[in-house]
Design an enzyme around this catalytic site. Structure first.
Site, mmCIF file in Angstrom:
data_model
loop_
_atom_site.group_PDB
_atom_site.id
_atom_site.type_symbol
_atom_site.label_atom_id
_atom_site.label_comp_id
_atom_site.label_asym_id
_atom_site.label_seq_id
_atom_site.Cartn_x
_atom_site.Cartn_y
_atom_site.Cartn_z
ATOM 1 N N GLY A 147 48.754 -5.912 29.812
ATOM 2 C CA GLY A 147 49.409 -4.647 29.524
ATOM 3 C C GLY A 147 50.793 -4.659 30.151
ATOM 4 N N ILE A 149 51.679 -4.255 33.306
ATOM 5 C CA ILE A 149 51.757 -5.054 34.527
ATOM 6 C C ILE A 149 51.666 -6.538 34.197
ATOM 7 C CG2 ILE A 149 50.561 -5.620 36.682
ATOM 8 C CD1 ILE A 149 49.885 -2.645 36.949
ATOM 9 N N ARG A 170 42.039 -7.000 26.176
ATOM 10 C CA ARG A 170 40.808 -6.542 25.518
ATOM 11 C C ARG A 170 40.845 -6.840 24.030
ATOM 12 N NH1 ARG A 170 39.456 -1.846 23.039
ATOM 13 N NH2 ARG A 170 41.472 -0.950 23.602
ATOM 14 N N ARG A 229 41.421 -4.564 40.195
ATOM 15 C CA ARG A 229 40.507 -3.763 40.991
ATOM 16 C C ARG A 229 39.421 -4.687 41.528
ATOM 17 N NH1 ARG A 229 43.881 -0.425 41.073
ATOM 18 N NH2 ARG A 229 43.750 1.816 40.572
ATOM 19 N N HIS A 276 45.275 -4.004 49.475
ATOM 20 C CA HIS A 276 45.586 -3.148 48.325
ATOM 21 C C HIS A 276 46.994 -2.548 48.457
ATOM 22 C CE1 HIS A 276 43.595 -0.502 45.006
ATOM 23 N NE2 HIS A 276 44.853 -0.791 44.716
ATOM 24 N N GLY A 278 49.591 -3.564 46.329
ATOM 25 C CA GLY A 278 50.359 -3.925 45.140
ATOM 26 C C GLY A 278 51.359 -2.863 44.727
#
Length: 314
Positions: A147, A149, A170, A229, A276, A278
């Protein structure tokens, strides 16, 4: 009637907010709410707070019309939509985190390949020891989750003379850069990659995507980088591969998170962990403010909102 807008940034510090709403500051750091949650029309979710803090006012926000996150992922909100009345639009922060997250993805990749954690430990011991390490140049990089990112990550890879970038999302599609392969083609693509970078959102489809089978298909010596994630990766399966030394990993997110003291990931061989981070960098604030000004201007003027992920009850 005046409508309240809850902001996690002081409204007086945001230039260009449209007139009309009653702006209230709540960043989740204090127990008391800034106003009556029932009067809140737009809830901008506090940034870098744990899920219980973010969702605490939702049930009482009976007049809510918009939930705006300042994160790209919205899984902590979608998991609690039962607290929200129908007709509320949930919007994410597309455009806010691409720069910071892509930058960290490259940082983790380069640091892991070039052995920076080992050099830092040697520096602490005042020990001078050179080593021959792999470069990013001439490698094949597979981006899982192409996407905004993922595309930003490829932007930054262009300067490092990678041999090939494989894009997976996806749904397959064609871009100006080339093909984006669907998830169904991952098993055949994984053995080709020297570096696998995860930047996919957490959904039912991606939870546990990187399982024992996924990892087994990665080539010997490959590097797994996760800026997506934590639950996208099966931690137990990853620990098995790390213990055997076949793969290495660089993780900005983990499962569980925060990673508790004593967890085996902390001391697993070949792993680099960041907590975490980012999104939070100096690039965050100006982009977040621009998003809020634009989105709230649209809301006040009854114009279509940006980046609507879903509408509750639809």
């Amino acid at each position: 009637m005046t409508q309240d807008v809850w902001l996690p940034l002081p409204p007086e510090e945001i230039r260009g907010l449209p007139e009309g709403p009653n702006y209230l500051f709540w960043d989740g750091g204090r127990q008391e709410f800034p106003g009556d949650p029932a009067d809140c029309a737009v809830y901008v979710v506090p940034y870098m707070r744990r899920e219980p803090v973010k969702i605490r006012p939702l049930r009482a926000m009976t007049g809510l019309r918009v939930i705006q996150t300042l994160t790209a992922g919205v899984d902590d909100i979608t998991a609690n939509l039962g607290l929200v009345a129908p007709g509320v639009r949930l919007c994410n922060a597309r455009g806010v985190h691409e720069t910071s997250t892509a930058e960290l993805a490259l940082t983790l990749t380069l640091a892991s390949l070039r052995g920076i954690p080992g050099f830092v430990r040697a520096q602490d011991e005042e020990h001078w020891q050179g080593a021959f390490r792999p470069a990013l140049a001439d490698r094949t990089v597979l981006i899982v989750g192409y996407g905004a990112i993922g595309s930003a990550i490829e932007d930054r890879l262009a300067a490092f003379e990678v041999e090939r970038v494989i894009r997976v999302a996806r749904s397959g599609r064609t871009t100006a850069r080339g093909a984006v392969h669907p998830f169904t083609e991952l098993p055949a693509l994984l053995p080709e990659a020297d570096v696998v970078i995860l930047s996919t959102p957490l959904t039912d489809e991606t939870r546990g995507l990187v399982d024992a089978g996924f990892l087994a298909r990665m080539k010997d010596g490959a590097l797994l980088v996760n800026v997506a994630r934590g639950p996208v990766v099966d931690t137990a399966a990853l620990l098995g591969e790390l213990a055997g030394g076949r793969l290495t990993a660089a993780l900005d997110v983990t499962d569980p998170e925060p990673l508790p003291p004593g967890h085996p990931l902390w001391r697993a061989p070949g792993v680099l962990i960041t907590p975490h981070v980012g999104g939070p960098s100096s690039a965050f604030r100006p982009r977040a403010e621009r998003l809020l000004v634009d989105q709230l201007t649209r809301f006040v003027n009854h114009e279509p909102l940006r980046d609507v992920v879903l509408t509750t009850g639809a």
